[in-house]
Design a protein around this motif. Structure first.
Motif, PDB file in Angstrom:
ATOM      1  N   ILE A   1       3.265 -21.712  -7.338  1.00  0.00           N
ATOM      2  CA  ILE A   1       3.678 -20.313  -7.397  1.00  0.00           C
ATOM      3  C   ILE A   1       4.984 -20.016  -7.207  1.00  0.00           C
ATOM      4  N   ASP A   2       5.879 -19.764  -8.081  1.00  0.00           N
ATOM      5  CA  ASP A   2       6.774 -19.277  -8.112  1.00  0.00           C
ATOM      6  C   ASP A   2       7.425 -18.456  -9.239  1.00  0.00           C
ATOM      7  N   ALA A   3       8.643 -17.926  -9.438  1.00  0.00           N
ATOM      8  CA  ALA A   3       8.801 -16.696 -10.333  1.00  0.00           C
ATOM      9  C   ALA A   3       8.573 -17.378 -11.910  1.00  0.00           C
ATOM     10  N   TYR A   4       8.962 -18.578 -12.123  1.00  0.00           N
ATOM     11  CA  TYR A   4       8.465 -19.247 -13.476  1.00  0.00           C
ATOM     12  C   TYR A   4       7.296 -19.056 -13.845  1.00  0.00           C
ATOM     13  N   TYR A   5       6.505 -19.716 -13.002  1.00  0.00           N
ATOM     14  CA  TYR A   5       4.849 -19.727 -13.194  1.00  0.00           C
ATOM     15  C   TYR A   5       4.298 -18.385 -13.095  1.00  0.00           C
ATOM     16  N   LEU A   6       4.612 -17.444 -12.544  1.00  0.00           N
ATOM     17  CA  LEU A   6       4.139 -16.384 -12.337  1.00  0.00           C
ATOM     18  C   LEU A   6       4.594 -15.574 -13.637  1.00  0.00           C
TER      19      LEU A   6
ATOM     20  N   GLY B   1       8.450  -4.087 -13.455  1.00  0.00           N
ATOM     21  CA  GLY B   1       8.331  -5.279 -12.239  1.00  0.00           C
ATOM     22  C   GLY B   1       9.699  -6.045 -12.010  1.00  0.00           C
ATOM     23  N   LEU B   2      10.199  -5.960 -13.113  1.00  0.00           N
ATOM     24  CA  LEU B   2      11.646  -6.699 -12.939  1.00  0.00           C
ATOM     25  C   LEU B   2      12.628  -6.501 -11.921  1.00  0.00           C
ATOM     26  N   PHE B   3      12.703  -4.735 -11.815  1.00  0.00           N
ATOM     27  CA  PHE B   3      13.500  -4.219 -11.056  1.00  0.00           C
ATOM     28  C   PHE B   3      13.214  -4.626  -9.507  1.00  0.00           C
ATOM     29  N   LEU B   4      12.022  -4.576  -9.093  1.00  0.00           N
ATOM     30  CA  LEU B   4      11.702  -5.074  -7.688  1.00  0.00           C
ATOM     31  C   LEU B   4      11.951  -6.279  -7.515  1.00  0.00           C
ATOM     32  N   ALA B   5      11.789  -7.179  -8.363  1.00  0.00           N
ATOM     33  CA  ALA B   5      12.107  -8.601  -8.340  1.00  0.00           C
ATOM     34  C   ALA B   5      13.659  -8.676  -7.916  1.00  0.00           C
ATOM     35  N   GLU B   6      14.278  -7.917  -8.823  1.00  0.00           N
ATOM     36  CA  GLU B   6      15.792  -8.042  -8.291  1.00  0.00           C
ATOM     37  C   GLU B   6      15.990  -7.524  -7.017  1.00  0.00           C
ATOM     38  N   ALA B   7      15.482  -6.398  -6.583  1.00  0.00           N
ATOM     39  CA  ALA B   7      15.642  -5.758  -5.404  1.00  0.00           C
ATOM     40  C   ALA B   7      15.350  -6.461  -4.219  1.00  0.00           C
ATOM     41  N   LEU B   8      14.192  -7.556  -4.337  1.00  0.00           N
ATOM     42  CA  LEU B   8      13.852  -8.734  -3.524  1.00  0.00           C
ATOM     43  C   LEU B   8      14.722  -9.786  -3.511  1.00  0.00           C
ATOM     44  N   GLY B   9      15.707  -9.962  -4.286  1.00  0.00           N
ATOM     45  CA  GLY B   9      16.286 -11.056  -4.490  1.00  0.00           C
ATOM     46  C   GLY B   9      15.742 -12.385  -5.398  1.00  0.00           C
ATOM     47  N   ILE B  10      14.924 -11.603  -6.081  1.00  0.00           N
ATOM     48  CA  ILE B  10      14.168 -12.707  -6.922  1.00  0.00           C
ATOM     49  C   ILE B  10      14.923 -12.505  -8.554  1.00  0.00           C
ATOM     50  N   LYS B  11      15.166 -13.795  -9.138  1.00  0.00           N
ATOM     51  CA  LYS B  11      15.856 -13.955 -10.151  1.00  0.00           C
ATOM     52  C   LYS B  11      14.882 -13.500 -11.428  1.00  0.00           C
ATOM     53  N   SER B  12      15.091 -12.222 -12.024  1.00  0.00           N
ATOM     54  CA  SER B  12      14.281 -11.854 -12.937  1.00  0.00           C
ATOM     55  C   SER B  12      14.197 -12.693 -14.216  1.00  0.00           C
ATOM     56  N   GLU B  13      15.422 -13.440 -14.297  1.00  0.00           N
ATOM     57  CA  GLU B  13      15.601 -14.367 -15.461  1.00  0.00           C
ATOM     58  C   GLU B  13      14.360 -15.398 -15.516  1.00  0.00           C
ATOM     59  N   GLU B  14      14.166 -15.841 -14.145  1.00  0.00           N
ATOM     60  CA  GLU B  14      12.929 -17.034 -14.219  1.00  0.00           C
ATOM     61  C   GLU B  14      11.754 -16.646 -14.610  1.00  0.00           C
TER      62      GLU B  14
ATOM     63  N   GLU C   1       3.753  -9.901  -3.636  1.00  0.00           N
ATOM     64  CA  GLU C   1       2.718 -10.405  -2.753  1.00  0.00           C
ATOM     65  C   GLU C   1       2.897 -12.074  -3.032  1.00  0.00           C
ATOM     66  N   ALA C   2       2.983 -12.005  -4.198  1.00  0.00           N
ATOM     67  CA  ALA C   2       3.154 -13.761  -4.766  1.00  0.00           C
ATOM     68  C   ALA C   2       4.200 -14.243  -4.422  1.00  0.00           C
ATOM     69  N   LEU C   3       5.401 -13.674  -4.358  1.00  0.00           N
ATOM     70  CA  LEU C   3       6.809 -14.298  -4.475  1.00  0.00           C
ATOM     71  C   LEU C   3       7.563 -14.090  -3.009  1.00  0.00           C
ATOM     72  N   SER C   4       6.912 -12.949  -2.255  1.00  0.00           N
ATOM     73  CA  SER C   4       7.706 -12.689  -0.933  1.00  0.00           C
ATOM     74  C   SER C   4       6.611 -12.495  -0.196  1.00  0.00           C
ATOM     75  N   PRO C   5       5.480 -13.280   0.332  1.00  0.00           N
ATOM     76  CA  PRO C   5       4.424 -12.670   0.902  1.00  0.00           C
ATOM     77  C   PRO C   5       4.880 -12.395   2.500  1.00  0.00           C
ATOM     78  N   LEU C   6       4.076 -11.285   3.058  1.00  0.00           N
ATOM     79  CA  LEU C   6       4.531 -10.716   4.142  1.00  0.00           C
ATOM     80  C   LEU C   6       6.111 -10.397   4.355  1.00  0.00           C
ATOM     81  N   HIS C   7       6.646  -9.593   3.133  1.00  0.00           N
ATOM     82  CA  HIS C   7       7.916  -9.281   3.271  1.00  0.00           C
ATOM     83  C   HIS C   7       8.495  -8.538   4.198  1.00  0.00           C
ATOM     84  N   ASN C   8       7.576  -7.512   4.407  1.00  0.00           N
ATOM     85  CA  ASN C   8       8.223  -6.377   5.322  1.00  0.00           C
ATOM     86  C   ASN C   8       8.380  -7.007   6.725  1.00  0.00           C
TER      87      ASN C   8
END
Length: 440
Positions: free
Chosen positions: A373-378, A199-212, A86-93
């Motif tokens: 709000i981005d991956a780094y600050y989250l 949490g990081l697996f979902l991040a990667e599935a969404l295309g969000i870089k878990s390293e951030e 919800e924070a990094l990909s709002p209204l994703h679906n």
């Protein structure tokens, strides 16, 4: 770096409802000393920013090929992923794939609607349970397992387990059926697990870089042991929350983010705080809220209700979207005055006005400020509050990582459902149901 403003709990600002800055600093130094001793192995969550992401990223890349992605988990195994979604990909679906469904309760109607929406042939199911024995998660898993097998689909193509590295029911099944598995480190508890594959697996599935996410958390881990208080706002916040409880009897912490994207973050914090600190008659009650919405539904209570609350604001400096409010209807003052401002300006002004109103009424409040709000600050925010919670537990003199109070309910559930070894609890349930009930 996240900024903490604790001005509005000081006696200088709010008089007798405030605490002395010398006391805050003294207890902050104590919190740093206590956490530096690393009295609990679960504090290894501070080392999560250094984890190897290779396997996670490989499985995450494969997950992006699916149309649907389902998470089965509860508590920390669901709330953390929900925040990331919800924070990094709002209204994703509505906008992207894979479409994500997080089934964290055992409400049969919700399950029915998910099943009617997805196509199992194009679905990947992530089952999250460190112990491999979480009743709610296993119930949903067993139904999906049957459905996958009935359709003659390969289970290893449709499941990923996130669980203990060596033991548990999911580990046994993973080895027997060659199901891909991600590891929750042995020393990491569920509510502290968002920066693991939980949490990081979902991040990667969404295309969000878990390293951030981990890079943001790394900054907090580095500062957690700093004795320079201007470099360690976590210790100041832990000390402040602790002191407003034991000195001023502020037993409720209103967690109030000013962003729809952080609504579930408020819920995540409430589990973290409540389950970590509610022991031995100690701790305070977290209260999930959302600004500006709850100004209209709750502010009256905070301003003139019982003197038992502390408000912790979370504001966002830049919302990354500037929508100007049109200057229309110049002859109507109630519309004219907001013209020319932006929605970002309005939401931040409302936060400031609420903060000022509380302070002017001598109600203690503090504020966390996220640059954006981005991956780094989250990632930074997750680790920040996990450190604060751990420090607060150490100040209270309790173990912030166990949860003895929830075990009885689990045992009674096992007994009622006929699990072997829980016959005594089963009898207690039967006897309870036989009691005379006063129901009208």
């Amino acid at each position: 770096m996240i900024m903490l403003d604790f001005s509005n709990i000081l006696t200088k600002e709010i008089g007798n409802n405030g605490v002395l800055i010398d006391e805050i600093e003294k207890n902050a130094q104590k919190a740093i000393k206590l956490i530096s001793e690393k009295p609990y192995k679960e504090l290894n969550f501070l080392e999560l920013p250094e984890q190897d992401l290779k396997e996670l990223k490989e499985i995450g890349k494969r997950a992006r090929d699916y149309e649907y992605f389902i998470i089965l988990g509860i508590g920390g195994s669901a709330l953390g992923p929900k925040v990331i979604l919800e924070a990094l990909s709002p209204l994703h679906n509505l906008r992207k794939k894979p479409k994500v469904f997080i089934y964290d309760n055992v409400d049969p109607t919700t399950f029915k609607h998910i099943i009617e929406t997805i196509d199992l042939k194009r679905t990947l199911i992530n089952v999250i349970s460190k112990s491999g024995s979480t009743t709610e998660t296993l119930a949903a898993f067993l139904i999906f397992w049957r459905m996958i097998r009935e359709r003659k689909l390969e289970v290893k193509e449709h499941f990923v387990f996130t669980t203990d590295p060596e033991k548990g029911n999911l580990r046994i099944l993973a080895e027997e059926y060659e199901i891909p598995t991600l590891v929750i480190p042995r020393d990491i508890g569920g509510r502290y697990s968002v920066l693991t594959p939980v949490g990081l697996f979902l991040a990667e599935a969404l295309g969000i870089k878990s390293e951030e996410l981990l890079e943001g958390a790394r900054e907090i881990s580095y500062r957690a042991f700093s004795e320079k208080l201007n470099q360690n706002p976590m210790a100041i916040l832990a000390s402040s929350l602790y002191l407003t409880d034991i000195q001023k009897n502020r037993k409720i912490v209103v967690f109030l983010p000013y962003s729809d994207r952080l609504k579930t973050f408020s819920e995540w914090f409430c589990q973290l705080w409540a389950e970590s600190l509610g022991k031995e008659g100690k701790g305070t009650t977290p209260y999930p809220s959302l600004g500006t919405t709850d100004q209209h539904s709750q502010l009256q209570l905070w301003m003139e209700g019982p003197e038992d609350k502390l408000v912790l604001f979370v504001s966002v400096d830049k919302h990354e979207f500037q929508e100007e409010i049109p200057e229309e209807f110049h002859d109507i003052e109630g519309l004219r005055f907001i013209g020319g401002h932006t929605l970002e300006e309005l939401i931040n002004t409302e936060q400031l006005a609420t903060e000022m109103a509380l302070t002017m009424s001598k109600k203690p409040n503090m504020k966390l400020v996220l640059p954006k709000i981005d991956a780094y600050y989250l990632g930074q925010s997750f680790q920040f509050l996990q450190v604060v919670t751990s420090m607060a537990g150490l100040l209270y003199g309790i173990n912030p990582f166990n949860q003895p109070g929830v075990e009885l309910g689990k045992r009674l559930t096992f007994g009622a459902l006929g699990k072997r070894g829980f016959e005594t609890e089963g009898e207690k349930v039967k006897n309870y149901l036989k009691k005379q009930r006063f129901i009208i």
